[in-house]
Design a protein around this motif. Structure first.
Motif, PDB file in Angstrom:
ATOM      1  N   PRO A   1      71.718  28.594  30.244  1.00  0.00           N
ATOM      2  CA  PRO A   1      70.990  29.129  31.403  1.00  0.00           C
ATOM      3  C   PRO A   1      70.022  30.230  31.004  1.00  0.00           C
ATOM      4  O   PRO A   1      70.251  30.971  30.039  1.00  0.00           O
ATOM      5  CB  PRO A   1      72.103  29.663  32.306  1.00  0.00           C
ATOM      6  N   SER A   2      68.952  30.335  31.762  1.00  0.00           N
ATOM      7  CA  SER A   2      67.960  31.388  31.546  1.00  0.00           C
ATOM      8  C   SER A   2      68.493  32.734  32.027  1.00  0.00           C
ATOM      9  O   SER A   2      69.292  32.813  32.959  1.00  0.00           O
ATOM     10  CB  SER A   2      66.683  31.051  32.309  1.00  0.00           C
ATOM     11  N   LEU A   3      68.006  33.786  31.375  1.00  0.00           N
ATOM     12  CA  LEU A   3      68.290  35.158  31.810  1.00  0.00           C
ATOM     13  C   LEU A   3      67.129  35.735  32.621  1.00  0.00           C
ATOM     14  O   LEU A   3      67.157  36.896  33.011  1.00  0.00           O
ATOM     15  CB  LEU A   3      68.547  36.044  30.586  1.00  0.00           C
ATOM     16  N   GLN A   4      66.112  34.922  32.889  1.00  0.00           N
ATOM     17  CA  GLN A   4      64.898  35.373  33.578  1.00  0.00           C
ATOM     18  C   GLN A   4      64.977  35.059  35.073  1.00  0.00           C
ATOM     19  O   GLN A   4      65.730  34.177  35.496  1.00  0.00           O
ATOM     20  CB  GLN A   4      63.654  34.703  32.972  1.00  0.00           C
ATOM     21  N   PRO A   5      64.180  35.742  35.891  1.00  0.00           N
ATOM     22  CA  PRO A   5      64.158  35.448  37.333  1.00  0.00           C
ATOM     23  C   PRO A   5      63.678  34.015  37.602  1.00  0.00           C
ATOM     24  O   PRO A   5      62.800  33.510  36.910  1.00  0.00           O
ATOM     25  CB  PRO A   5      63.165  36.469  37.906  1.00  0.00           C
TER      26      PRO A   5
END
Length: 247
Positions: free
Chosen positions: A232-236
């Motif tokens: 998963p991404s850690l970005q908004p």
């Protein structure tokens, strides 16, 4: 040879390290080694928009120094190259984040990094042909009739930007034809460039850019198994940045 082909990273260094670990690689010095001899490969666009573009590049430099790099340049790679060469490029569409990171380096390190990136970029093939030409990696894809032909501007533009029409969509993005929908070649093509919620398999091609920098995930295709591994991404999350294909 078995490959793990990673989609567009765009400065998402932490997610990249997470994905490499999930794929089973172990860090030995500056290198990531797989116990089964698998090899990392990349569809390009390592930088821009995300928080740690220079860290991603440093990792790629170290792989290239060991002559182990399998990487095709994307349009963002090309734009950063032109910026470092002193060309008049617009510092927009994510390049501003990489340039800001670069300007935080001490002056003497800036010049070293600039020259290192230029040599990095100039050594890259426009597309990679692997596994006896049965596997092909190109940033935005490549048409069957271009494979194996002498490299010209038309082929370079296609691999960097896709099958663009010259028109612009309402949101400012270039209009692109769906080249994969009409692909009939025997080589399996792995590409990225267009963020999509899930990897898109079509006619012996896969778009592996799952929009990590826009809050999606960072994905890799395990070849020849044809399995997808993601973190998963850690970005908004920015929903409108994702393209949904008309299948």
């Amino acid at each position: 040879m078995s490959y793990d082909i990673i989609g567009d990273i765009h400065g998402c260094y932490d997610e990249l390290i997470d994905l490499i670990a999930k794929l089973g690689y172990q860090k030995q010095g500056e290198q990531f080694i797989h116990p089964l001899g698998r090899k990392l490969a990349f569809v390009g666009d390592a930088t821009d928009r995300g928080p740690k573009s220079l860290a991603v590049l440093e990792l790629l430099f170290s792989i290239q120094d060991k002559k182990q790099l399998v990487y095709c340049p994307g349009n963002h790679c090309n734009k950063l190259y032109r910026y470092f060469k002193g060309n008049n490029v617009q510092i927009t569409h994510g390049l501003e984040t990489t340039v800001e990171e670069f300007k935080q380096l001490p002056k003497n390190k800036q010049e070293f990094f600039r020259k290192r990136y230029i040599s990095f970029y100039e050594a890259l093939p426009i597309y990679e042909q692997l596994d006896n030409d049965q596997l092909l990696i190109a940033h935005a894809g490549i048409r069957e009739d271009m494979i194996g032909k002498p490299i010209n501007k038309r082929i370079i533009d296609f691999t960097l930007y896709g099958d663009i029409t010259g028109k612009t969509l309402a949101d400012g993005r270039p209009e692109r034809r769906d080249w994969a929908k009409h692909y009939k070649g025997s080589a399996f093509i792995v590409y990225g460039h267009t963020p999509t919620p899930e990897p898109r398999f079509k006619n012996r091609t896969v778009n592996i850019d799952t929009g990590c920098v826009f809050g999606g995930k960072l994905s890799a295709l395990r070849y020849p198994e044809m399995e997808v591994v993601s973190v998963p991404s850690l970005q908004p999350f920015i929903e409108e940045k994702f393209h949904v294909y008309d299948h």
